[in-house]
Design an enzyme around this catalytic site. Structure first.
Site, PDB file in Angstrom:
ATOM      1  N   SER A   1       0.747  -1.176  -0.134  1.00 22.33           N
ATOM      2  CA  SER A   1       0.086   0.043  -0.066  1.00 22.33           C
ATOM      3  C   SER A   1       0.916   1.237  -0.002  1.00 22.33           C
ATOM      4  CB  SER A   1      -0.898   0.117   1.382  1.00 22.33           C
ATOM      5  OG  SER A   1      -1.733   1.099   1.090  1.00 22.33           O
ATOM      6  N   THR A   2       0.908   2.176   1.001  1.00 19.78           N
ATOM      7  CA  THR A   2       1.527   3.221   1.156  1.00 19.78           C
ATOM      8  C   THR A   2       3.067   3.001   1.090  1.00 19.78           C
ATOM      9  OG1 THR A   2      -0.199   4.144   2.564  1.00 19.78           O
ATOM     10  CG2 THR A   2       1.758   5.452   2.390  1.00 19.78           C
TER      11      THR A   2
ATOM     12  N   HIS B   1      -2.319  -0.977  -3.727  1.00 16.58           N
ATOM     13  CA  HIS B   1      -3.767   0.003  -3.468  1.00 16.58           C
ATOM     14  C   HIS B   1      -3.231   1.104  -4.278  1.00 16.58           C
ATOM     15  CE1 HIS B   1      -4.341  -1.737   0.826  1.00 16.58           C
ATOM     16  NE2 HIS B   1      -4.634  -2.584  -0.210  1.00 16.58           N
TER      17      HIS B   1
ATOM     18  N   MET C   1      -0.130   0.953   5.330  1.00 16.37           N
ATOM     19  CA  MET C   1      -0.544   1.310   6.487  1.00 16.37           C
ATOM     20  C   MET C   1      -1.911   0.511   6.687  1.00 16.37           C
ATOM     21  SD  MET C   1      -2.475   4.982   7.593  1.00 16.37           S
ATOM     22  CE  MET C   1      -3.197   5.171   9.298  1.00 16.37           C
TER      23      MET C   1
ATOM     24  N   ASP D   1      -4.369  -5.062   5.833  1.00 11.84           N
ATOM     25  CA  ASP D   1      -4.773  -5.831   4.421  1.00 11.84           C
ATOM     26  C   ASP D   1      -3.442  -6.822   4.198  1.00 11.84           C
ATOM     27  OD1 ASP D   1      -6.160  -6.720   2.257  1.00 11.84           O
ATOM     28  OD2 ASP D   1      -5.531  -5.262   0.865  1.00 11.84           O
TER      29      ASP D   1
END
Length: 349
Positions: free
Chosen positions: A165-166, A191, A284, A287
């Protein structure tokens, strides 16, 4: 402690909208706004914000040029505010390469979920950026050794699964760039909203030995190729007529996301089992932890990015705490760990 944000945009309307949205929950405070990079430079010195939101197209200095100077001279978490166009997507990916933590697409009249959903997403990205380690990443990049991986040959039916993600755009690039062209198919859940994943895949394709594409429904998964989950679609792996294939669907969000790392990893655990290897990278939230645990329980080798190299040590931390990873490793070593696991599978076969 409130998160201090400086909003940089040449549009008075966008500055007002972003300021109002960011202040909604009370834990984020907009300490100032700036109309261009020159104005921003002085306000960063005076206000010392925790996070900066930055537009790309601005007068006096392009946002990318300003970002490059900022990350070199005063590393600061930056969230880009991007236009949803092909040019905007390309510039956004370049911004992430230059050190921006994340991005949001500017809301439009047809923005799905409306302005409230945009605001909630923006606040989440600001919170993640505030926890990120941009200074540590800059140092780590300079010190990271590079080891040539000669082979990642594996038995038929093997697969590599990556989730992030991030900070994941750069983390995934680092892993894929190290993998040789003889590796089994790679499936990726990052993401990222619709409109950006095709350009992300094209950029990875330019930089890697692998052929990288945006996944399409029922696309066969073949060695030497990597497949990026399409924005706003879940990516799953299925076996059909003895061939691994990609399946795309727009069913409900999972773990708060679509694409979801959990959805991808769960399908890999079910379909590929012990012939899979997987890595969970910076991001973050949680997931991917559940899906990676299912992969490990099915006999797959799993690795998590370690805290020292993760821009945001959220997803890898949860995966580690829940016993989903065989080991943790620095980002620069993850491709090597995956390749070694695949070679062991080939030897065992």
């Amino acid at each position: 402690m409130s998160i201090k944000v400086l909003v940089v945009d040449d549009s008075a309307l966008i500055r007002e909208v972003l300021s109002r949205m960011l202040s909604r929950d009370g834990d984020i405070v907009v300490v100032g706004t700036a109309t261009d990079p020159i104005d921003a430079r002085e306000k960063i010195k005076a206000l010392d914000p925790d996070v900066v939101t930055l537009d790309i197209e601005m007068p006096n200095m392009n946002g990318l040029a300003f970002l490059e100077k900022l990350m070199r001279l005063r590393p600061t978490p930056v969230v880009m505010v991007s236009t949803l166009t092909k040019k905007g997507a390309s510039e956004t990916l370049l911004a992430l390469e230059l050190g921006a933590v994340d991005f949001v697409a500017k809301p439009s009249a047809e923005f799905e979920g409306g302005i409230e959903a945009f605001g909630a997403g923006l606040r989440d990205k600001i919170r993640a950026a505030a926890k990120s380690d941009v200074r540590g990443r800059a140092i780590g990049r300079a010190d990271a050794p590079r080891m040539s991986i000669k082979t990642a040959a594996a038995p038929n039916g093997a697969l590599i699964a990556l989730g992030a993600s991030t900070g994941g755009v750069e983390a995934i690039r680092t892993v894929l760039a190290e993998l040789p062209a003889d590796c089994p198919p790679v499936v990726i859940a990052q993401h990222m909203p619709a409109g950006f994943t095709n350009r992300f895949a094209a950029r990875l394709d330019e930089l890697c030995a692998l052929t990288v594409v945006e996944a399409a429904d029922r696309m066969p998964l073949v060695a030497g190729h990597a497949y990026v989950a399409r924005g706003d679609y879940h990516l799953r792996v299925e076996r059909s007529s003895g061939q691994l294939k990609a399946r795309l669907a727009q069913d409900d969000l999972a773990s708060g996301h679509r694409p979801s790392v959990d959805v991808l990893f769960e399908s890999v655990a079910r379909t590929v089992g012990p012939l899979a290897v997987g890595a969970i990278l910076t991001g973050m939230g949680r997931d991917g932890a559940r899906g990676l645990k299912l992969m490990r329980d099915a006999g797959a080798y799993t690795v998590g990015q370690n805290q020292a190299t993760a821009l945001v040590y959220g997803m890898p931390r949860v995966a580690f705490e829940e016993g989903a990873v065989v080991e943790q490793a620095p980002l620069e070593a993850i491709a090597g760990r995956l390749a070694n696991a695949l070679v062991r599978l080939k030897t065992a076969a």
